[in-house]
Design a protein around this motif. Structure first.
Motif, PDB file in Angstrom:
ATOM      1  N   MET A   1      43.056  15.619  -9.687  1.00 35.80           N
ATOM      2  CA  MET A   1      42.359  16.840  -9.269  1.00 35.80           C
ATOM      3  C   MET A   1      41.929  16.696  -7.813  1.00 35.80           C
ATOM      4  O   MET A   1      41.283  15.714  -7.446  1.00 35.80           O
ATOM      5  N   THR A   2      42.275  17.659  -6.969  1.00 38.82           N
ATOM      6  CA  THR A   2      41.874  17.588  -5.571  1.00 38.82           C
ATOM      7  C   THR A   2      40.397  17.957  -5.437  1.00 38.82           C
ATOM      8  O   THR A   2      39.782  18.527  -6.350  1.00 38.82           O
ATOM      9  N   HIS A   3      39.854  17.646  -4.270  1.00 35.71           N
ATOM     10  CA  HIS A   3      38.454  18.002  -4.023  1.00 35.71           C
ATOM     11  C   HIS A   3      38.249  19.504  -4.142  1.00 35.71           C
ATOM     12  O   HIS A   3      37.264  19.965  -4.741  1.00 35.71           O
ATOM     13  N   ARG A   4      39.162  20.284  -3.557  1.00 33.23           N
ATOM     14  CA  ARG A   4      39.028  21.746  -3.596  1.00 33.23           C
ATOM     15  C   ARG A   4      39.115  22.258  -5.034  1.00 33.23           C
ATOM     16  O   ARG A   4      38.308  23.106  -5.450  1.00 33.23           O
ATOM     17  N   GLU A   5      40.072  21.755  -5.790  1.00 34.53           N
ATOM     18  CA  GLU A   5      40.206  22.177  -7.190  1.00 34.53           C
ATOM     19  C   GLU A   5      38.951  21.834  -7.978  1.00 34.53           C
ATOM     20  O   GLU A   5      38.501  22.628  -8.825  1.00 34.53           O
ATOM     21  N   ARG A   6      38.379  20.672  -7.701  1.00 34.53           N
ATOM     22  CA  ARG A   6      37.176  20.246  -8.428  1.00 34.53           C
ATOM     23  C   ARG A   6      36.024  21.219  -8.196  1.00 34.53           C
ATOM     24  O   ARG A   6      35.325  21.623  -9.142  1.00 34.53           O
ATOM     25  N   VAL A   7      35.815  21.611  -6.940  1.00 32.68           N
ATOM     26  CA  VAL A   7      34.731  22.539  -6.621  1.00 32.68           C
ATOM     27  C   VAL A   7      35.003  23.911  -7.219  1.00 32.68           C
ATOM     28  O   VAL A   7      34.114  24.525  -7.844  1.00 32.68           O
ATOM     29  N   LEU A   8      36.213  24.414  -7.058  1.00 32.51           N
ATOM     30  CA  LEU A   8      36.527  25.756  -7.545  1.00 32.51           C
ATOM     31  C   LEU A   8      36.441  25.831  -9.064  1.00 32.51           C
ATOM     32  O   LEU A   8      35.954  26.831  -9.621  1.00 32.51           O
ATOM     33  N   ARG A   9      36.898  24.794  -9.745  1.00 33.39           N
ATOM     34  CA  ARG A   9      36.769  24.791 -11.206  1.00 33.39           C
ATOM     35  C   ARG A   9      35.301  24.759 -11.617  1.00 33.39           C
ATOM     36  O   ARG A   9      34.896  25.459 -12.558  1.00 33.39           O
ATOM     37  N   ASP A  17      37.009  16.635 -13.676  1.00 31.78           N
ATOM     38  CA  ASP A  17      37.128  15.205 -13.977  1.00 31.78           C
ATOM     39  C   ASP A  17      35.842  14.455 -13.679  1.00 31.78           C
ATOM     40  O   ASP A  17      35.524  13.460 -14.321  1.00 31.78           O
ATOM     41  N   ARG A  18      35.115  14.877 -12.658  1.00 37.07           N
ATOM     42  CA  ARG A  18      33.770  14.390 -12.361  1.00 37.07           C
ATOM     43  C   ARG A  18      33.020  15.528 -11.700  1.00 37.07           C
ATOM     44  O   ARG A  18      33.611  16.537 -11.298  1.00 37.07           O
ATOM     45  N   VAL A  19      31.715  15.379 -11.586  1.00 36.05           N
ATOM     46  CA  VAL A  19      30.945  16.435 -10.949  1.00 36.05           C
ATOM     47  C   VAL A  19      31.295  16.485  -9.459  1.00 36.05           C
ATOM     48  O   VAL A  19      31.395  15.445  -8.796  1.00 36.05           O
ATOM     49  N   PRO A  20      31.533  17.666  -8.890  1.00 32.05           N
ATOM     50  CA  PRO A  20      31.738  17.756  -7.441  1.00 32.05           C
ATOM     51  C   PRO A  20      30.445  17.403  -6.696  1.00 32.05           C
ATOM     52  O   PRO A  20      29.335  17.608  -7.205  1.00 32.05           O
ATOM     53  N   ILE A  21      30.607  16.912  -5.470  1.00 31.48           N
ATOM     54  CA  ILE A  21      29.474  16.448  -4.674  1.00 31.48           C
ATOM     55  C   ILE A  21      29.512  17.126  -3.311  1.00 31.48           C
ATOM     56  O   ILE A  21      30.562  17.219  -2.676  1.00 31.48           O
ATOM     57  N   ASP A  22      28.342  17.583  -2.872  1.00 30.23           N
ATOM     58  CA  ASP A  22      28.236  18.199  -1.547  1.00 30.23           C
ATOM     59  C   ASP A  22      27.269  17.408  -0.685  1.00 30.23           C
ATOM     60  O   ASP A  22      26.188  17.010  -1.122  1.00 30.23           O
ATOM     61  N   LEU A  23      27.647  17.217   0.549  1.00 30.08           N
ATOM     62  CA  LEU A  23      26.760  16.759   1.615  1.00 30.08           C
ATOM     63  C   LEU A  23      27.247  17.401   2.899  1.00 30.08           C
ATOM     64  O   LEU A  23      28.390  17.196   3.307  1.00 30.08           O
ATOM     65  N   TYR A 159      39.736  19.590   0.932  1.00 25.49           N
ATOM     66  CA  TYR A 159      38.324  19.831   0.641  1.00 25.49           C
ATOM     67  C   TYR A 159      38.041  21.320   0.454  1.00 25.49           C
ATOM     68  O   TYR A 159      38.759  22.178   0.976  1.00 25.49           O
ATOM     69  N   ALA A 160      36.979  21.620  -0.283  1.00 29.69           N
ATOM     70  CA  ALA A 160      36.508  23.002  -0.408  1.00 29.69           C
ATOM     71  C   ALA A 160      35.792  23.393   0.878  1.00 29.69           C
ATOM     72  O   ALA A 160      34.883  22.689   1.332  1.00 29.69           O
ATOM     73  N   VAL A 161      36.192  24.507   1.462  1.00 25.84           N
ATOM     74  CA  VAL A 161      35.657  24.949   2.748  1.00 25.84           C
ATOM     75  C   VAL A 161      34.555  25.974   2.489  1.00 25.84           C
ATOM     76  O   VAL A 161      34.781  26.983   1.809  1.00 25.84           O
ATOM     77  N   VAL A 162      33.372  25.714   3.049  1.00 23.97           N
ATOM     78  CA  VAL A 162      32.207  26.574   2.837  1.00 23.97           C
ATOM     79  C   VAL A 162      31.867  27.273   4.142  1.00 23.97           C
ATOM     80  O   VAL A 162      31.461  26.629   5.119  1.00 23.97           O
ATOM     81  N   LEU A 163      32.042  28.585   4.164  1.00 26.01           N
ATOM     82  CA  LEU A 163      31.681  29.391   5.332  1.00 26.01           C
ATOM     83  C   LEU A 163      30.180  29.643   5.307  1.00 26.01           C
ATOM     84  O   LEU A 163      29.650  30.246   4.367  1.00 26.01           O
ATOM     85  N   GLY A 164      29.488  29.186   6.336  1.00 19.82           N
ATOM     86  CA  GLY A 164      28.049  29.365   6.423  1.00 19.82           C
ATOM     87  C   GLY A 164      27.675  30.558   7.278  1.00 19.82           C
ATOM     88  O   GLY A 164      28.009  30.608   8.464  1.00 19.82           O
TER      89      GLY A 164
END
Length: 375
Positions: A1-9, A17-23, A159-164
């Motif tokens: 599972m890619t980072h982006r897929e993990r966040v979107l799921r 597969d594991r909890v996504p992590i943000d920093l 990675y999941a891209v977050v527009l701020g």
């Protein structure tokens, strides 16, 4: 599972597969300059010039070496700074921004707003709102290179891209008018309060629309922050929120949804009583889940709202991160994952920006446990 897929799921409330992590992907989930410096030293990384995310908050876009060390799933896409009306420097510790708000920095602290264009008006009117010299939503500095940065993050990383989008209408009105005066206006001068909220929302939605026109093909989540909670309760009565503030939040959400993107909304404090309204307004993901505030129990939140809402944050940095032990931090991480992650619906992060008084050992413990723990 890619980072982006993990966040979107996770934000679709599907198992991962594991909890996504943000920093570092948002204005409220990153590090201060001092915290990053201490963490770099703890990780054995060489000193480097910080990439400033927010001058006012003294926060950074974390160094890529730190993000890779902890296998962080997200990356930040902040807007640029205005060119036509840049900050006007008053001194080494004070400036006026494009809205006409004065920011001053006390020794050893963050910038706070100390004056604004509506602060001194005893009886402000709708006419005062109409006369004000407002920022230009189309200022090219906001968007210069934005599409290129978004495309590079999307195509060259997983990675999941977050527009701020920055702060929302509540915060901006408080900066313009003054916190106490603005709260008084909601009750004593509702016509002025509504006019100010609507004019600010006009500008913020125009900025959001322009930014998404350039980046929607490449961003995964859109975020703005607007505190409507205190330590014990909502900032205003739910009825007042519905009458004056909720329509503005709905307008922000409608712009984001028109581009098919999920909305990550930040509000500190006890917002339990407002969550049904936030969901109705269009919020998909709630941050920061300030567990130290009243009525913000994570098990209860998941039980009552987990079918409609994803959660982002929840690791206490009001007491635990600065004063707990690494073992206590690891236990906190396991608790919040058990409460919020079953079936998806949780992205783990500190419940606000990590300050310089947080021991770097606790930061390491938080992210290592989040990466290793499985339900």
């Amino acid at each position: 599972m890619t980072h982006r897929e993990r966040v979107l799921r996770a934000i679709r409330r599907e198992p991962t597969d594991r909890v996504p992590i943000d920093l570092g992907s948002t204005l409220a989930t990153t590090l201060t300059v001092g915290a990053e410096q201490r963490l770099r030293f703890r990780l054995g990384l060489p000193a480097a010039e910080p990439r400033i995310l927010s001058r006012r908050s003294g926060t950074v876009i974390p160094d890529e070496a730190i993000l890779e060390r902890f296998d962080i799933d997200t990356r930040a896409l902040p807007l640029g700074t205005p060119e036509r009306r840049p900050d006007r420097e008053l001194s080494a510790t004070a400036f006026i921004d494009e809205w006409g708000v004065t920011w001053s920095k006390p020794e050893g602290g963050h910038y706070i707003n100390t004056a604004g264009p509506f602060h001194q008006l005893d009886e402000p009117s709708v006419r005062d709102v109409e006369r004000h010299d407002w920022p230009e939503p189309d200022d090219p500095g906001r968007y210069r290179g934005l599409r290129e940065r978004a495309r590079a993050l999307h195509e060259q990383t997983d990675y999941a891209v977050v527009l701020g989008l920055g702060v929302g209408p509540v915060h901006q009105c408080q900066f313009l008018r003054g916190y106490a005066q603005w709260l008084e206006d909601l009750l004593a001068r509702p016509a002025f309060a509504q006019a100010l909220l609507e004019r600010v929302t006009d500008i913020l939605t125009a900025i959001a629309r322009r930014a998404l026109q350039q980046t929607a093909d490449y961003v995964d989540v859109v975020m703005f922050g607007d505190d409507v909670g205190t330590q014990k309760s909502p900032l205003v009565r739910p009825e007042l929120y519905r009458a004056l503030i909720k329509p503005c939040h709905r307008r922000m959400a409608e712009v984001v949804k028109s581009f098919g993107k999920p909305l990550l909304y930040h509000s500190c404090g006890s917002v339990y009583a407002l969550i049904p309204d936030l969901i109705e307004a269009g919020v998909d993901i709630l941050n920061p889940i300030q567990v130290s505030a009243a009525h913000m129990d994570t098990r209860r939140l998941k039980s009552e709202f987990g079918g409609e809402l994803a959660f982002w944050g929840a690791i206490d940095n009001q007491g635990l991160l600065p004063r707990g032990t690494p073992e206590e931090v690891r236990a906190e991480v396991r608790r919040r994952i058990r409460d919020l992650a079953p079936g998806g619906g949780y992205v783990l992060a500190a419940a606000h920006n990590i300050q310089a008084d947080v021991p770097p050992e606790n930061v390491v413990a938080m992210f290592e446990e989040a990466r290793e723990f499985r339900l």
